[in-house]
Design an enzyme around this catalytic site. Structure first.
Site, PDB file in Angstrom:
ATOM      1  N   ALA A 120       0.864  -1.174   0.000  1.00 19.40           N
ATOM      2  CA  ALA A 120       0.000   0.000   0.000  1.00 19.40           C
ATOM      3  C   ALA A 120       0.906   1.231   0.000  1.00 19.40           C
ATOM      4  O   ALA A 120       2.042   1.166   0.479  1.00 19.40           O
ATOM      5  CB  ALA A 120      -0.880  -0.028   1.240  1.00 19.40           C
ATOM      6  N   GLY A 125       0.550  -4.889   0.960  1.00 20.87           N
ATOM      7  CA  GLY A 125      -0.636  -4.920   0.097  1.00 20.87           C
ATOM      8  C   GLY A 125      -0.362  -5.564  -1.255  1.00 20.87           C
ATOM      9  O   GLY A 125      -1.286  -6.062  -1.905  1.00 20.87           O
ATOM     10  N   GLU A 146      -0.689  -9.180  -0.651  1.00 20.90           N
ATOM     11  CA  GLU A 146      -2.116  -9.421  -0.392  1.00 20.90           C
ATOM     12  C   GLU A 146      -2.933  -9.344  -1.676  1.00 20.90           C
ATOM     13  O   GLU A 146      -3.882 -10.111  -1.866  1.00 20.90           O
ATOM     14  CB  GLU A 146      -2.606  -8.406   0.649  1.00 20.90           C
ATOM     15  CG  GLU A 146      -1.929  -8.621   2.003  1.00 20.90           C
ATOM     16  CD  GLU A 146      -2.152  -7.475   2.977  1.00 20.90           C
ATOM     17  OE1 GLU A 146      -1.879  -6.309   2.615  1.00 20.90           O
ATOM     18  OE2 GLU A 146      -2.602  -7.734   4.098  1.00 20.90           O
ATOM     19  N   GLU A 167       4.571  -4.854   7.165  1.00 20.29           N
ATOM     20  CA  GLU A 167       3.836  -3.743   7.797  1.00 20.29           C
ATOM     21  C   GLU A 167       4.274  -3.499   9.235  1.00 20.29           C
ATOM     22  O   GLU A 167       4.206  -2.382   9.735  1.00 20.29           O
ATOM     23  CB  GLU A 167       2.320  -4.020   7.765  1.00 20.29           C
ATOM     24  CG  GLU A 167       1.685  -4.019   6.380  1.00 20.29           C
ATOM     25  CD  GLU A 167       1.683  -5.386   5.709  1.00 20.29           C
ATOM     26  OE1 GLU A 167       2.458  -6.275   6.122  1.00 20.29           O
ATOM     27  OE2 GLU A 167       0.896  -5.567   4.755  1.00 20.29           O
TER      28      GLU A 167
HETATM   29  N1  CAA Z   1       4.578   3.184  -0.745  1.00 22.42           N
HETATM   30  C1  CAA Z   1       4.974   4.333  -1.318  1.00 22.42           C
HETATM   31  N2  CAA Z   1       6.127   4.457  -2.026  1.00 22.42           N
HETATM   32  C2  CAA Z   1       6.909   3.345  -2.128  1.00 22.42           C
HETATM   33  C3  CAA Z   1       6.557   2.115  -1.549  1.00 22.42           C
HETATM   34  C4  CAA Z   1       5.324   2.055  -0.825  1.00 22.42           C
HETATM   35  N3  CAA Z   1       4.857   0.924  -0.273  1.00 22.42           N
HETATM   36  N4  CAA Z   1       7.523   1.228  -1.805  1.00 22.42           N
HETATM   37  C5  CAA Z   1       8.449   1.875  -2.530  1.00 22.42           C
HETATM   38  N5  CAA Z   1       8.088   3.156  -2.742  1.00 22.42           N
HETATM   39  C6  CAA Z   1       8.798   4.205  -3.463  1.00 22.42           C
HETATM   40  C7  CAA Z   1       9.985   4.711  -2.663  1.00 22.42           C
HETATM   41  O1  CAA Z   1       9.569   5.671  -1.721  1.00 22.42           O
HETATM   42  C8  CAA Z   1      10.836   5.282  -3.773  1.00 22.42           C
HETATM   43  O2  CAA Z   1      10.326   6.516  -4.161  1.00 22.42           O
HETATM   44  P1  CAA Z   1      11.287   7.834  -4.184  1.00 22.42           P
HETATM   45  O3  CAA Z   1      12.294   7.514  -5.251  1.00 22.42           O
HETATM   46  O4  CAA Z   1      10.353   8.935  -4.538  1.00 22.42           O
HETATM   47  O5  CAA Z   1      11.903   7.940  -2.838  1.00 22.42           O
HETATM   48  C9  CAA Z   1      10.603   4.320  -4.923  1.00 22.42           C
HETATM   49  O6  CAA Z   1       9.377   3.649  -4.641  1.00 22.42           O
HETATM   50  C10 CAA Z   1      11.684   3.264  -5.060  1.00 22.42           C
HETATM   51  O7  CAA Z   1      11.811   2.621  -3.813  1.00 22.42           O
HETATM   52  P2  CAA Z   1      13.226   2.405  -3.080  1.00 22.42           P
HETATM   53  O8  CAA Z   1      14.173   3.531  -3.415  1.00 22.42           O
HETATM   54  O9  CAA Z   1      12.950   2.174  -1.640  1.00 22.42           O
HETATM   55  O10 CAA Z   1      13.735   1.085  -3.828  1.00 22.42           O
HETATM   56  P3  CAA Z   1      14.703  -0.039  -3.256  1.00 22.42           P
HETATM   57  O11 CAA Z   1      14.999  -0.921  -4.407  1.00 22.42           O
HETATM   58  O12 CAA Z   1      15.832   0.580  -2.510  1.00 22.42           O
HETATM   59  O13 CAA Z   1      13.819  -0.839  -2.163  1.00 22.42           O
HETATM   60  C11 CAA Z   1      11.828  -1.963  -1.354  1.00 22.42           C
HETATM   61  C12 CAA Z   1      12.709  -1.582  -2.570  1.00 22.42           C
HETATM   62  C13 CAA Z   1      12.580  -2.953  -0.464  1.00 22.42           C
HETATM   63  C14 CAA Z   1      10.578  -2.625  -1.892  1.00 22.42           C
HETATM   64  C15 CAA Z   1      11.498  -0.689  -0.545  1.00 22.42           C
HETATM   65  O14 CAA Z   1      10.989   0.292  -1.438  1.00 22.42           O
HETATM   66  C16 CAA Z   1      10.476  -0.906   0.541  1.00 22.42           C
HETATM   67  O15 CAA Z   1      10.798  -1.431   1.604  1.00 22.42           O
HETATM   68  N6  CAA Z   1       9.221  -0.461   0.301  1.00 22.42           N
HETATM   69  C17 CAA Z   1       8.161  -0.524   1.287  1.00 22.42           C
HETATM   70  C18 CAA Z   1       7.641  -1.927   1.493  1.00 22.42           C
HETATM   71  C19 CAA Z   1       6.553  -1.933   2.546  1.00 22.42           C
HETATM   72  O16 CAA Z   1       6.774  -1.605   3.685  1.00 22.42           O
HETATM   73  N7  CAA Z   1       5.342  -2.352   2.145  1.00 22.42           N
HETATM   74  C20 CAA Z   1       4.194  -2.395   3.044  1.00 22.42           C
HETATM   75  C21 CAA Z   1       3.375  -1.147   2.918  1.00 22.42           C
HETATM   76  S1  CAA Z   1       2.072  -1.027   4.129  1.00 22.42           S
HETATM   77  C22 CAA Z   1       0.818  -2.011   3.546  1.00 22.42           C
HETATM   78  O17 CAA Z   1       0.921  -2.613   2.495  1.00 22.42           O
HETATM   79  C23 CAA Z   1      -0.436  -2.066   4.405  1.00 22.42           C
HETATM   80  C24 CAA Z   1      -1.405  -3.138   4.048  1.00 22.42           C
HETATM   81  O18 CAA Z   1      -1.206  -4.309   4.278  1.00 22.42           O
HETATM   82  C25 CAA Z   1      -2.695  -2.787   3.517  1.00 22.42           C
END
Ligand code: CAA
Length: 258
Positions: A65, A109, A112, A132
């Site tokens: 998400a 998400g 999911e 999360e």
């Molecule tokens: N939401 C918003 N933006 C996201 C994102 C997310 N879930 N995941 C990645 N991005 C964005 C980053 O912010 C980045 O944008 P900017 O360049 O503007 O900063 C871009 O995508 C590229 O990401 P990274 O630079 O972080 O890329 P990476 O290769 O270094 O890392 C990754 C990849 C490990 C997937 C890392 O991006 C990450 O950990 N992302 C978040 C994963 C996460 O926590 N997901 C759970 C979200 S909460 C949820 O999903 C709730 C639910 O169950 C309903």
């Protein structure tokens, strides 16, 4: 509806839906979820479409998400709007089969959403996770529910509590994905699987989807009765006569969804 965060292509009888927010690794924001639910509803209504493939990019199916969208939200807001509820309910109401073709990250998400599909074909680069917990929240679209049913309590607890990622091999061993293919072959394999399903009788296909999904909702004896009655009901179709006659006559069946 014109889409900005997804791309939809219809190839023969398969609707290919591609998540398209490359700058955010296909993070699920409100616009994407609204468009996705709309596209799934349209595919359900389109008589030409017999199977749906949902995919992302090579690097990310979806990284979860959208954290930026959620970061300022209050409890009152997410509760009142039922964040993620209506769109995901709409996707789960689609009666045609949906295959998730997953390459790269399928996190939070994203994992999911893949589990909302009927089965997952993963590339050898796929990584699944429910991270999360690292954000001070928890899964909200099935990460503690569908994942537990898919891979069991021990691994679901591990994934949700530690936030660690699972690679494609572990995901296949655990029963989360149905098959692993080399990254370059992912779309070819997923589209071929969809084309194979598209050849079948839609009545059988939709009844099978309904019956497998029912197994998650009811006790075994109720599920077995539901399945047996659906099986019996297929004998009212022309496709049952055609399918069995074709077997006996050693020819390919011509199903007509009747
Ligand atoms: N939401 C918003 N933006 C996201 C994102 C997310 N879930 N995941 C990645 N991005 C964005 C980053 O912010 C980045 O944008 P900017 O360049 O503007 O900063 C871009 O995508 C590229 O990401 P990274 O630079 O972080 O890329 P990476 O290769 O270094 O890392 C990754 C990849 C490990 C997937 C890392 O991006 C990450 O950990 N992302 C978040 C994963 C996460 O926590 N997901 C759970 C979200 S909460 C949820 O999903 C709730 C639910 O169950 C309903």
């Amino acid at each position: 509806m014109a889409y900005e965060t997804i791309i939809v292509e219809i190839e023969d009888h398969v609707a290919l839906v591609k998540l398209n927010r490359p700058d955010a690794l296909n993070a699920l924001n409100a616009q994407l979820l609204t468009e996705l639910a709309d596209a799934m509803g349209a595919a359900q209504k389109n008589d030409k479409v017999r199977c749906i493939v949902l995919t992302g990019s090579e690097k990310a199916f979806a990284a979860g998400a959208d954290i930026k969208m959620m970061s300022e939200k209050s409890f009152t807001e997410v509760f009142t709007e039922d964040l993620f509820g209506p769109e995901t309910a709409e996707i789960s109401r689609v009666r045609k089969p949906i295959i998730a073709a997953v390459s790269g990250y399928a996190l939070g998400g994203g994992c999911e959403l893949a589990m909302l599909c009927d089965f997952i074909i993963a590339s050898d680069t796929a990584k699944f996770g429910q991270p999360e917990v690292n954000l001070g929240v928890m899964a909200g679209i099935g990460g503690t529910q569908r994942l537990t049913r898919a891979i069991g309590k021990a691994k679901a607890m591990d994934m949700n509590l530690t936030g660690r990622f699972m690679d494609a091999e572990e995901a296949e061993r655990a029963g989360l994905v149905s098959r692993i293919v080399p990254a370059k072959k992912l779309m070819e394999e997923a589209m071929a699987a969809a084309a194979k399903i598209a050849e079948k009788s839609m009545i059988s296909v939709m009844a099978i989807k309904e019956s497998v999904n029912r197994s998650f909702e009811v006790p075994l004896q109720e599920g077995l009765l539901f399945e047996r009655r659906l099986f019996h009901s297929t004998f009212a179709t022309e496709d049952q006569k055609e399918g069995m006659a074709a077997f006996v006559e050693k020819r390919t069946p011509q199903f007509r969804d009747r």
